[in-house]
Scaffold this active site. Structure first.
Site, PDB file in Angstrom:
ATOM      1  N   LYS A  76       2.753   5.833  15.182  1.00 59.96           N
ATOM      2  CA  LYS A  76       4.094   6.401  15.089  1.00 59.96           C
ATOM      3  C   LYS A  76       4.810   6.448  16.434  1.00 59.96           C
ATOM      4  O   LYS A  76       6.035   6.562  16.489  1.00 59.96           O
ATOM      5  CB  LYS A  76       4.029   7.801  14.470  1.00 59.96           C
ATOM      6  CG  LYS A  76       3.704   7.768  12.980  1.00 59.96           C
ATOM      7  CD  LYS A  76       3.858   9.140  12.337  1.00 59.96           C
ATOM      8  CE  LYS A  76       3.661   9.047  10.842  1.00 59.96           C
ATOM      9  NZ  LYS A  76       3.850  10.348  10.157  1.00 59.96           N
ATOM     10  N   LYS A 128       3.562  -3.107   2.963  1.00 56.09           N
ATOM     11  CA  LYS A 128       3.499  -2.061   1.954  1.00 56.09           C
ATOM     12  C   LYS A 128       4.908  -1.564   1.635  1.00 56.09           C
ATOM     13  O   LYS A 128       5.747  -1.460   2.528  1.00 56.09           O
ATOM     14  CB  LYS A 128       2.625  -0.919   2.491  1.00 56.09           C
ATOM     15  CG  LYS A 128       2.281   0.150   1.475  1.00 56.09           C
ATOM     16  CD  LYS A 128       1.226   1.100   2.010  1.00 56.09           C
ATOM     17  CE  LYS A 128       1.779   2.002   3.090  1.00 56.09           C
ATOM     18  NZ  LYS A 128       0.848   3.114   3.420  1.00 56.09           N
ATOM     19  N   LYS A 159       9.619   3.646   2.431  1.00 58.32           N
ATOM     20  CA  LYS A 159      10.995   4.153   2.533  1.00 58.32           C
ATOM     21  C   LYS A 159      11.677   3.695   3.811  1.00 58.32           C
ATOM     22  O   LYS A 159      12.903   3.691   3.903  1.00 58.32           O
ATOM     23  CB  LYS A 159      10.992   5.687   2.459  1.00 58.32           C
ATOM     24  CG  LYS A 159      10.354   6.350   3.652  1.00 58.32           C
ATOM     25  CD  LYS A 159      10.348   7.846   3.531  1.00 58.32           C
ATOM     26  CE  LYS A 159       9.855   8.515   4.811  1.00 58.32           C
ATOM     27  NZ  LYS A 159       8.530   8.073   5.244  1.00 58.32           N
TER      28      LYS A 159
END
Length: 331
Positions: free
Chosen positions: A114, A197, A200
């Protein structure tokens, strides 16, 4: 006989779940709640490790709760609640942080992933300690099993390590949970980029099927999904990722195995194939969308359900927290 305990949660990080969430999580939870004493949490404390608009976050929590219920989570059977409504989550996370090594926390791969773009300076301490809060989530409920994707397995392993360390240092307090890794077939890929994958955060909305999309929009996205030029309908992740993804989606929607679907579509073109996949997805998701909108039309009743279940969750969590505090000499 007491049922084994299950805990899992999902972040309220968008206005709608997508098809990957539905197949990878909700379908599995709906089935498992019959065999487990299940606790399902909307983990809004995890969500605020990234910047959030307060009003949007509140709306997303309620919308996510409605989708949980519409997707088959029974709030009378399972305990469906909002994480921040049970204060023991944050309290136990602090206790666990005092027995977690800095180097241990630094090795968590999700934090590295992240912060890969923005760097660690852009990240909050909350994001760094995210896995410790997740450990608290799990341990509060004397959890036996935690259904997770393989990207979360490391966090469950940390949870097990912390439980063992706490028990050795302060006496038997926590149960050691086991991860239940979702089957490979539960992973759904982007319709426009089938190597990635479904997420969102994808750049192109055309590759994401949202549960709250209009049925016609859902069907259009699937009919526009990337395939290949070969023409045969068979599963091959390397050579035919788009077709393989659509076969996996249809298998999840209908309960028909991929080999049986390959036989069914033998000799047929991609147009017929995509139309049938679209019809299957719409047939499954349209009632979920309709029920979600019904629930959202009565927010007071939805809030009542969540408040009642938060009380149920707190009764279990507070007892665990009290046990942990007493073991550490805090009471």
């Amino acid at each position: 006989m007491t049922q084994p305990r299950l805990y899992s949660g999902i972040q309220p990080s968008s206005g709608s779940l997508h098809l990957g969430n539905y197949i990878g999580a909700l379908q599995q939870w709906r089935t498992m709640q019959g065999d487990f004493d299940a606790f399902f949490s909307i983990v809004d404390l995890h969500a605020i490790t990234a910047p959030q608009d307060p009003q949007v976050l509140r709306e997303q929590v309620r919308t996510l709760a409605a989708q949980y219920i519409a997707g088959g989570i029974d709030p009378e059977r399972s305990c469906l609640y909002v994480q921040s409504h049970v204060t023991a989550h944050a309290q136990l996370a602090w206790l666990l942080s005092t027995i977690t090594g800095f180097g241990e926390a630094s090795r968590m791969t999700q934090f590295k992933d992240k912060t890969a773009k923005g760097g660690q300076e852009s990240a909050s301490v909350g994001l760094f300690t995210y896995p410790i809060l997740m450990a608290a989530d799990i341990l509060l409920y004397d959890t036996d099993v935690v259904p997770v994707g393989d990207d979360q397995k490391q966090h469950v392993e940390l949870t097990r390590d912390l439980a063992e360390r706490f028990n050795k240092r302060f006496g038997s307090t926590f149960r050691q949970p086991k991860p239940v890794i979702r089957a490979e077939g539960a992973r759904i890929y982007d319709l426009q980029n089938p190597q990635s994958k479904m997420s969102k955060s994808a750049d192109n909305d055309k590759g994401i099927v949202w549960l709250l999309d209009e049925p016609a929009k859902t069907a259009k996205k699937i009919r526009s999904a990337v395939t290949d030029t070969e023409g045969s309908i068979r599963a091959d992740k390397v050579e035919k990722p788009g077709v393989t993804n659509l076969l996996g989606i249809m298998s999840a929607m209908t309960g028909t195995s991929v080999p049986d679907l390959e036989a069914h579509f033998e000799g047929q073109g991609y147009g017929v194939f995509k139309t049938e996949v679209a019809d299957a997805v719409v047939a499954e998701l349209a009632p979920v969308r309709e029920r979600t909108l019904e629930l959202l039309a009565d927010p007071a009743e939805l809030d009542r359900l969540l408040a009642a279940n938060a009380e149920r969750a707190a009764a279990v969590a507070d007892a665990t927290l009290r046990r942990a505090m007493e073991a550490m000499g805090l009471r």
